[in-house]
Motif scaffolding. Structure first.
Motif, mmCIF file in Angstrom:
data_model
loop_
_atom_site.group_PDB
_atom_site.id
_atom_site.type_symbol
_atom_site.label_atom_id
_atom_site.label_comp_id
_atom_site.label_asym_id
_atom_site.label_seq_id
_atom_site.Cartn_x
_atom_site.Cartn_y
_atom_site.Cartn_z
ATOM 1 N N ALA A 26 0.838 -1.206 0.000
ATOM 2 C CA ALA A 26 0.000 0.000 0.000
ATOM 3 C C ALA A 26 0.871 1.253 0.000
ATOM 4 N N SER A 27 1.939 1.233 0.777
ATOM 5 C CA SER A 27 2.857 2.370 0.806
ATOM 6 C C SER A 27 3.500 2.586 -0.555
ATOM 7 N N LEU A 28 3.936 1.515 -1.179
ATOM 8 C CA LEU A 28 4.555 1.608 -2.497
ATOM 9 C C LEU A 28 3.560 2.114 -3.537
ATOM 10 N N LEU A 29 2.336 1.620 -3.495
ATOM 11 C CA LEU A 29 1.309 2.073 -4.433
ATOM 12 C C LEU A 29 0.988 3.546 -4.228
ATOM 13 N N PHE A 30 0.830 3.948 -2.981
ATOM 14 C CA PHE A 30 0.530 5.343 -2.674
ATOM 15 C C PHE A 30 1.644 6.260 -3.161
ATOM 16 N N MET A 31 2.876 5.873 -2.916
ATOM 17 C CA MET A 31 3.998 6.709 -3.326
ATOM 18 C C MET A 31 4.133 6.756 -4.843
ATOM 19 N N SER A 32 3.871 5.674 -5.506
ATOM 20 C CA SER A 32 4.050 5.633 -6.956
ATOM 21 C C SER A 32 2.962 6.376 -7.714
ATOM 22 N N PHE A 33 1.739 6.320 -7.228
ATOM 23 C CA PHE A 33 0.633 6.927 -7.945
ATOM 24 C C PHE A 33 0.208 8.281 -7.399
ATOM 25 N N GLY A 34 0.422 8.512 -6.119
ATOM 26 C CA GLY A 34 -0.076 9.730 -5.505
ATOM 27 C C GLY A 34 0.869 10.909 -5.567
ATOM 28 N N VAL A 35 2.146 10.677 -5.687
ATOM 29 C CA VAL A 35 3.147 11.735 -5.604
ATOM 30 C C VAL A 35 4.132 11.544 -6.743
ATOM 31 N N GLU A 36 4.647 12.633 -7.262
ATOM 32 C CA GLU A 36 5.728 12.519 -8.235
ATOM 33 C C GLU A 36 7.010 12.235 -7.446
ATOM 34 N N PHE A 37 7.159 11.003 -7.025
ATOM 35 C CA PHE A 37 8.214 10.647 -6.093
ATOM 36 C C PHE A 37 9.612 10.807 -6.675
ATOM 37 N N TYR A 38 9.746 10.747 -7.968
ATOM 38 C CA TYR A 38 11.058 10.831 -8.586
ATOM 39 C C TYR A 38 11.661 12.230 -8.476
ATOM 40 N N SER A 39 10.881 13.211 -8.048
ATOM 41 C CA SER A 39 11.393 14.574 -7.895
ATOM 42 C C SER A 39 12.171 14.759 -6.598
ATOM 43 N N TYR A 40 11.976 13.885 -5.633
ATOM 44 C CA TYR A 40 12.605 14.024 -4.327
ATOM 45 C C TYR A 40 13.341 12.735 -3.976
ATOM 46 N N THR A 41 14.564 12.884 -3.539
ATOM 47 C CA THR A 41 15.396 11.727 -3.213
ATOM 48 C C THR A 41 14.812 10.908 -2.073
ATOM 49 N N ALA A 42 14.240 11.570 -1.068
ATOM 50 C CA ALA A 42 13.688 10.853 0.080
ATOM 51 C C ALA A 42 12.541 9.936 -0.339
ATOM 52 N N PHE A 43 11.696 10.394 -1.262
ATOM 53 C CA PHE A 43 10.595 9.566 -1.732
ATOM 54 C C PHE A 43 11.119 8.399 -2.575
ATOM 55 N N CYS A 44 12.143 8.652 -3.387
ATOM 56 C CA CYS A 44 12.752 7.562 -4.162
ATOM 57 C C CYS A 44 13.338 6.505 -3.231
ATOM 58 N N TYR A 45 13.953 6.964 -2.149
ATOM 59 C CA TYR A 45 14.535 6.051 -1.158
ATOM 60 C C TYR A 45 13.447 5.192 -0.513
ATOM 61 N N LEU A 46 12.325 5.807 -0.154
ATOM 62 C CA LEU A 46 11.223 5.054 0.451
ATOM 63 C C LEU A 46 10.662 4.023 -0.520
ATOM 64 N N VAL A 47 10.499 4.403 -1.780
ATOM 65 C CA VAL A 47 9.989 3.467 -2.785
ATOM 66 C C VAL A 47 10.959 2.296 -2.951
ATOM 67 N N THR A 48 12.252 2.585 -2.964
ATOM 68 C CA THR A 48 13.256 1.524 -3.100
ATOM 69 C C THR A 48 13.213 0.561 -1.921
ATOM 70 N N ILE A 49 13.138 1.099 -0.717
ATOM 71 C CA ILE A 49 13.111 0.240 0.475
ATOM 72 C C ILE A 49 11.833 -0.590 0.523
ATOM 73 N N MET A 50 10.695 0.003 0.183
ATOM 74 C CA MET A 50 9.456 -0.776 0.153
ATOM 75 C C MET A 50 9.522 -1.858 -0.917
ATOM 76 N N GLY A 51 10.232 -1.585 -2.005
ATOM 77 C CA GLY A 51 10.440 -2.596 -3.035
ATOM 78 C C GLY A 51 11.288 -3.760 -2.550
ATOM 79 N N LEU A 52 12.106 -3.533 -1.532
ATOM 80 C CA LEU A 52 12.885 -4.618 -0.930
ATOM 81 C C LEU A 52 12.102 -5.347 0.166
ATOM 82 N N VAL A 53 11.295 -4.599 0.909
ATOM 83 C CA VAL A 53 10.547 -5.188 2.032
ATOM 84 C C VAL A 53 9.456 -6.128 1.533
ATOM 85 N N ILE A 54 8.809 -5.795 0.430
ATOM 86 C CA ILE A 54 7.688 -6.609 -0.058
ATOM 87 C C ILE A 54 8.109 -8.045 -0.368
#
Length: 146
Positions: A26-54
């Motif tokens: 859910a966190s990964l989906l929210f970050m990918s669709f709800g926010v332009e996460f690629y504009s901020y390093t912190a959001f990219c980091y969260l997406v990467t970590i959630m991609g490892l946790v899943i």
């Protein structure tokens, strides 16, 4: 030896791992669709970590489900050590990602717009939102020109 609730190979552990997988997804989906996460390093980091946790959590949920079905809990010290170290590393990375994302969100909410000094924006070719924002930054911060 008595079973510890939530230990590897129990139904409680299976439920917790499935919950971890669902909330990470859910966190990964929210970050990918709800926010332009690629504009901020912190959001990219969260997406990467959630991609490892899943996949980590889903794999351990499968191991737990298999252990519950066979009624054979896993007790090998080597396997338990790998799982403990993996959980420790991923939980530390997840905490760091969540903290950095929360600080960026707080910064963006408190600046009411773009947080980019004019000299830095002109260097990296990032335009300011408007002249009003530019004037607001000059009035709020003492911009020193070199």
């Amino acid at each position: 030896m008595d079973e510890v609730p939530g230990s590897l190979g129990t139904s409680a552990s299976f439920s917790l791992r499935m919950g971890q997988t669902m909330f990470s997804s859910a966190s990964l989906l929210f970050m990918s669709f709800g926010v332009e996460f690629y504009s901020y390093t912190a959001f990219c980091y969260l997406v990467t970590i959630m991609g490892l946790v899943i996949p980590w959590s889903f794999t351990l949920a499968l191991v737990d489900g298999y252990s519950v079905l066979l009624k054979c809990p896993i007790r090998q010290p080597g396997i338990l050590l790998i799982i403990v170290v993996g959980d420790w590393v991923l939980s530390t990375l997840t905490l760091a990602a969540a903290s950095s994302t929360a600080s960026v969100v707080d910064l963006l909410l408190n600046t009411h717009g773009s947080f980019c000094p004019p000299k830095l924006c002109s260097r990296s070719k990032v335009p300011l939102e408007s002249n009003e924002c530019h004037a607001q930054l000059h009035s709020r911060y003492k911009i020193v020109k070199y």
